[in-house]
Design a protein around this motif. Structure first.
Motif, PDB file in Angstrom:
ATOM      1  N   LEU A 144      19.437  45.283 -42.473  1.00 43.06           N
ATOM      2  CA  LEU A 144      18.649  45.836 -41.581  1.00 43.06           C
ATOM      3  C   LEU A 144      17.276  45.080 -41.403  1.00 43.06           C
ATOM      4  N   TYR A 145      16.930  45.042 -40.265  1.00 47.46           N
ATOM      5  CA  TYR A 145      15.720  44.572 -39.878  1.00 47.46           C
ATOM      6  C   TYR A 145      14.400  45.258 -40.323  1.00 47.46           C
ATOM      7  N   ASN A 146      14.573  46.591 -40.201  1.00 48.01           N
ATOM      8  CA  ASN A 146      13.559  47.265 -40.591  1.00 48.01           C
ATOM      9  C   ASN A 146      13.937  48.801 -40.668  1.00 48.01           C
ATOM     10  N   GLU A 147      13.060  49.912 -41.175  1.00 50.56           N
ATOM     11  CA  GLU A 147      13.439  51.198 -41.589  1.00 50.56           C
ATOM     12  C   GLU A 147      13.870  51.637 -40.102  1.00 50.56           C
ATOM     13  N   GLU A 148      13.347  51.530 -39.046  1.00 45.65           N
ATOM     14  CA  GLU A 148      13.717  52.026 -37.837  1.00 45.65           C
ATOM     15  C   GLU A 148      14.943  51.516 -37.230  1.00 45.65           C
ATOM     16  N   ASP A 149      15.523  50.540 -37.877  1.00 45.93           N
ATOM     17  CA  ASP A 149      16.894  49.913 -37.319  1.00 45.93           C
ATOM     18  C   ASP A 149      17.878  50.999 -37.091  1.00 45.93           C
ATOM     19  N   THR A 150      18.526  51.043 -35.887  1.00 46.42           N
ATOM     20  CA  THR A 150      19.590  51.887 -35.621  1.00 46.42           C
ATOM     21  C   THR A 150      20.975  51.377 -35.776  1.00 46.42           C
ATOM     22  N   LEU A 151      20.978  50.150 -36.509  1.00 44.46           N
ATOM     23  CA  LEU A 151      22.516  49.855 -36.269  1.00 44.46           C
ATOM     24  C   LEU A 151      23.529  50.640 -37.312  1.00 44.46           C
ATOM     25  N   LEU A 152      23.053  51.127 -38.254  1.00 48.35           N
ATOM     26  CA  LEU A 152      24.253  52.049 -39.028  1.00 48.35           C
ATOM     27  C   LEU A 152      24.750  53.076 -37.994  1.00 48.35           C
ATOM     28  N   GLU A 153      24.130  53.411 -36.993  1.00 54.11           N
ATOM     29  CA  GLU A 153      24.384  54.534 -36.121  1.00 54.11           C
ATOM     30  C   GLU A 153      25.812  53.920 -35.290  1.00 54.11           C
ATOM     31  N   LYS A 154      25.561  52.569 -35.140  1.00 54.90           N
ATOM     32  CA  LYS A 154      26.518  51.845 -34.270  1.00 54.90           C
ATOM     33  C   LYS A 154      27.775  51.141 -34.803  1.00 54.90           C
ATOM     34  N   VAL A 155      27.958  51.114 -35.998  1.00 52.49           N
ATOM     35  CA  VAL A 155      28.859  50.169 -36.570  1.00 52.49           C
ATOM     36  C   VAL A 155      29.960  51.110 -37.508  1.00 52.49           C
ATOM     37  N   GLU A 156      30.982  50.623 -37.669  1.00 50.25           N
ATOM     38  CA  GLU A 156      31.944  51.315 -38.618  1.00 50.25           C
ATOM     39  C   GLU A 156      32.282  50.779 -39.970  1.00 50.25           C
ATOM     40  N   ASN A 157      32.636  51.396 -40.653  1.00 48.07           N
ATOM     41  CA  ASN A 157      33.319  50.920 -42.256  1.00 48.07           C
ATOM     42  C   ASN A 157      32.263  50.046 -43.076  1.00 48.07           C
ATOM     43  N   VAL A 158      31.212  50.686 -43.067  1.00 50.77           N
ATOM     44  CA  VAL A 158      30.001  49.997 -43.869  1.00 50.77           C
ATOM     45  C   VAL A 158      30.129  50.265 -45.145  1.00 50.77           C
ATOM     46  N   GLN A 159      30.529  49.131 -46.178  1.00 51.32           N
ATOM     47  CA  GLN A 159      30.465  49.398 -47.476  1.00 51.32           C
ATOM     48  C   GLN A 159      29.367  49.142 -48.168  1.00 51.32           C
ATOM     49  N   TYR A 160      28.277  48.472 -47.489  1.00 46.81           N
ATOM     50  CA  TYR A 160      27.064  48.072 -48.479  1.00 46.81           C
ATOM     51  C   TYR A 160      25.889  47.855 -47.409  1.00 46.81           C
ATOM     52  N   VAL A 161      24.665  48.305 -47.876  1.00 46.44           N
ATOM     53  CA  VAL A 161      23.382  47.944 -46.965  1.00 46.44           C
ATOM     54  C   VAL A 161      22.612  47.151 -47.815  1.00 46.44           C
ATOM     55  N   TYR A 162      22.330  45.935 -47.464  1.00 44.36           N
ATOM     56  CA  TYR A 162      21.378  45.167 -48.319  1.00 44.36           C
ATOM     57  C   TYR A 162      19.977  45.625 -48.142  1.00 44.36           C
ATOM     58  N   LYS A 163      19.335  46.023 -49.631  1.00 44.24           N
ATOM     59  CA  LYS A 163      18.038  46.241 -49.654  1.00 44.24           C
ATOM     60  C   LYS A 163      17.339  45.533 -50.547  1.00 44.24           C
ATOM     61  N   GLY A 164      17.012  44.193 -50.592  1.00 48.49           N
ATOM     62  CA  GLY A 164      16.262  43.773 -51.867  1.00 48.49           C
ATOM     63  C   GLY A 164      16.873  42.716 -52.785  1.00 48.49           C
ATOM     64  N   ASN A 165      17.065  42.811 -53.924  1.00 48.24           N
ATOM     65  CA  ASN A 165      17.365  41.940 -55.023  1.00 48.24           C
ATOM     66  C   ASN A 165      18.562  41.356 -54.676  1.00 48.24           C
TER      67      ASN A 165
ATOM     68  N   GLU B  84      20.383  38.555 -55.800  1.00 49.64           N
ATOM     69  CA  GLU B  84      21.330  38.168 -57.188  1.00 49.64           C
ATOM     70  C   GLU B  84      22.128  39.433 -57.671  1.00 49.64           C
ATOM     71  N   GLN B  85      21.373  40.702 -57.594  1.00 52.64           N
ATOM     72  CA  GLN B  85      22.092  41.776 -58.245  1.00 52.64           C
ATOM     73  C   GLN B  85      22.913  42.211 -57.218  1.00 52.64           C
ATOM     74  N   PHE B  86      22.582  42.128 -55.960  1.00 52.57           N
ATOM     75  CA  PHE B  86      23.511  42.550 -54.959  1.00 52.57           C
ATOM     76  C   PHE B  86      24.646  41.834 -55.112  1.00 52.57           C
ATOM     77  N   PHE B  87      24.674  40.429 -54.977  1.00 54.10           N
ATOM     78  CA  PHE B  87      25.892  39.597 -54.913  1.00 54.10           C
ATOM     79  C   PHE B  87      26.801  39.876 -56.184  1.00 54.10           C
ATOM     80  N   HIS B  88      26.031  40.237 -57.391  1.00 55.56           N
ATOM     81  CA  HIS B  88      26.779  40.734 -58.539  1.00 55.56           C
ATOM     82  C   HIS B  88      27.737  41.891 -58.214  1.00 55.56           C
ATOM     83  N   GLU B  89      27.007  43.119 -57.460  1.00 52.23           N
ATOM     84  CA  GLU B  89      27.680  44.156 -57.117  1.00 52.23           C
ATOM     85  C   GLU B  89      28.865  44.053 -56.267  1.00 52.23           C
ATOM     86  N   VAL B  90      28.810  43.168 -54.928  1.00 50.66           N
ATOM     87  CA  VAL B  90      29.751  42.948 -54.156  1.00 50.66           C
ATOM     88  C   VAL B  90      31.036  42.096 -55.002  1.00 50.66           C
ATOM     89  N   GLU B  91      30.596  41.227 -55.647  1.00 51.83           N
ATOM     90  CA  GLU B  91      31.426  40.381 -56.457  1.00 51.83           C
ATOM     91  C   GLU B  91      32.504  41.595 -57.460  1.00 51.83           C
TER      92      GLU B  91
END
Length: 158
Positions: free
Chosen positions: A113-134, A136-143
């Protein structure tokens, strides 16, 4: 093979995220490939003065140039749709394909997401993860949950 779609609006950090992820994955021994959708209209940037592009421009459906350590392919999109491209990558024993873009295709995806007002989540399907921050931790979780992106399970979406 695993296929992970990464989407986000322009300037959401997709390229930085993907390049960091490629470094992370290759550092762990994975064979990684990418596919980027040029979603801004027009043809992808190319050097149109090259011989191989001239072959393509004059009717070749596929033009390939091979040099020291690279192969560049220019192809008619109708001849190599995304599904065929993924089968080609699979034949090369790629472990993980990261697809940037193709928002309309409902593959399991990671959204940036570009910012908190980003509306992309309303427009796409099959979202597994939304990246927010760390990252290295995110890559471990997805892996740890990479099975969610197994090509054999998701190819029906194409």
């Amino acid at each position: 093979m695993y296929v992970v779609q990464v989407v986000g609006y322009k300037n959401s950090g997709k390229t930085t995220f993907i390049t960091q992820w490629i470094e992370y994955l290759t550092g762990k021994g994975y064979q990684v490939a990418t596919i980027k959708h040029h979603g801004h209209g027009g043809e992808p940037d190319q050097i149109k003065e090259t011989d191989s592009y001239q072959h393509f421009a004059h009717g070749a459906k596929l033009a390939t140039v091979e040099g020291d350590s690279q192969i560049l392919i220019t192809a008619d999109k109708k001849k190599i749709p995304l599904k065929s491209l993924l089968l080609f990558y699979q034949s090369l024993n790629i472990d993980i394909v990261i697809i940037e873009g193709y928002k309309q295709i409902p593959l399991p995806k990671i959204v940036l997401l570009y910012n908190e007002e980003d509306t992309l989540l309303e427009k796409v399907e099959n979202v597994q993860y939304v990246y927010k921050g760390n990252v290295e931790q995110f890559f471990h979780e997805v892996e740890a949950n990479i099975h969610e992106f197994e090509y054999e399970k998701i190819k029906a979406f194409l």
